[in-house]
Design an enzyme around this catalytic site. Sequence first.
Site: not given
Length: 517
Positions: A88-89, A178, A234-235
């Site tokens: 795209c861009y 994507e 996460d932890s």
Amino acid sequence: MSVSYHEQQPTVLVLDFGAQYAQLIARRVREARVYSEIVPFDISAKEVERRAPAALILSGGPASVYAEGAPRMDRRILEMGVPILGFCYGMQLMALELGGEVPRTDIGEYGFAELEVTAPACRLFEDVPERSQVWMSHRDSVGTVPDGFSVTARTAITQVAAMEDPQRKLYATQFHPEVAHTEFGQDIIKRFLHDIAGIPPVWTMVNIIDETVEQVREQVGEGRVICGLSGGVDSSVVAALLHRATGDRLTCVFVDHGMLRLDEADQVVRTFRDQFHIDLVHVDAEERYLSLLAGVTDPEEKRRIIGEEFWKVFFEEATRLEGVTWLAQGTLYPDVIESGNKTAAKIKSHHNLIPFPEGVHFDLIEPLKALFKDEVRAVGAELGLPDEIVHRQPFPGPGLAVRIIGEITHEKLEILRRADAIVREEISAWDRDRAVWQYFAVLPDIRSVGVMGDERTYGRPIIIRAVTSADAMTADWARLPHELLARMSNRIINEVDGINRVAYDITSKPPGTIEWE
Ligand code: XMP
């Protein structure tokens, strides 16, 4: 971010031209088992050279190439001989920088489009049929391709929907491979990475774990590490990884504020003490929290008290341990990405602000800082963490405190824990439960009249909240089957004392939020 997190891996750099595309591209590249990192669009050719990427991808972005201050790239990057794919861009910029033309047009193309591959020999589209569906989102588009390039695809509206210069290994698409709406998008990305750029698919979970463990060992040497555990994904993954890297030189501190769901605290203890044999300090701080929260009804005030007390309790325990100099933290990649948008980059710096008390300091170790959330979950599963932890739904740090409206008491916590357990049990037994993002019970601060047997009751209601969502930014209430709702309602009223009514929240976000506070 000046150093690569995983230097031994062949790396793809994604140049971020704004909006949300770069993260999605980086994830797609990793799904193709190639390590990727996001860098600001204005990265210099020299820096690219230093980092020696195996390929580059230029993201899309919201600007028009003609807008004042529109992001440009260091042109020399296009001449380095590194394989480059622009979307795209990124495609328009590639064309402009190399002498092509991007005329201003008034006709944009948004949403689904039919792509026609016009160059059957094009390697990038080897897995794409002559006609397929793609996702477009643009106004400007390339009119004349630069010298050396040829046009490889078109749509009804966009004549140059893709272009390539295989000699210089430069490829570009006007559409977005994507996004999931582009039918063969991931095939295009894989073809570019594995075939055109020749990068083998070696970024695997085992690989990630081995490399991270090695990095942690290098970093902490013979040092001792402390890690705060909350029961969240996460932890928990940080703890399991650190344990693999440092063994008994790791101590975990689990500050149990008493606002967890039924059985959650036990599960943390079972998993880390009994299964992983980690040195675990379990601080049962429910009473301490409840006395601080007595009489407090303001939601922000509740959050403040719980947050501050967490660090107080944590550092009380941490400073009691001898010889610990490292503090492990579950920072993820999206928290540290230096975005193409410079103001966003500033906001991101907050994550290091741990409120160390006067005179206390630990060096930080952040073993997940190169990973996206889905990768963290995969690492957790690979390390043997139980499913309940790996696939845990988002759960606020202050826990059930945000789901009890008004003052928090032990009695209300018990009521909510039991009602919530029924909601979780029933919905998770439903065969489409994975389609629901989050589900839980809420205890509001009201009572109403009811009747049970021959008796008039004056009890509390429970509100069931269940939402579908992709990222918690927006959400819709889940269309649960009536039978399921009926079962939850019956069970909650029969099994939880003090509840005489059950309501289902049918509000989307916006205007509502997911949590009640
Ligand atoms: P809202 O209620 O704002 O929530 O729609 C959006 C998402 O964020 C979760 N949430 C939190 N997560 N700490 C967290 O880690 C918090 O304090 C917190 N508060 C809300 C919420 O569960 C939902 O998924």
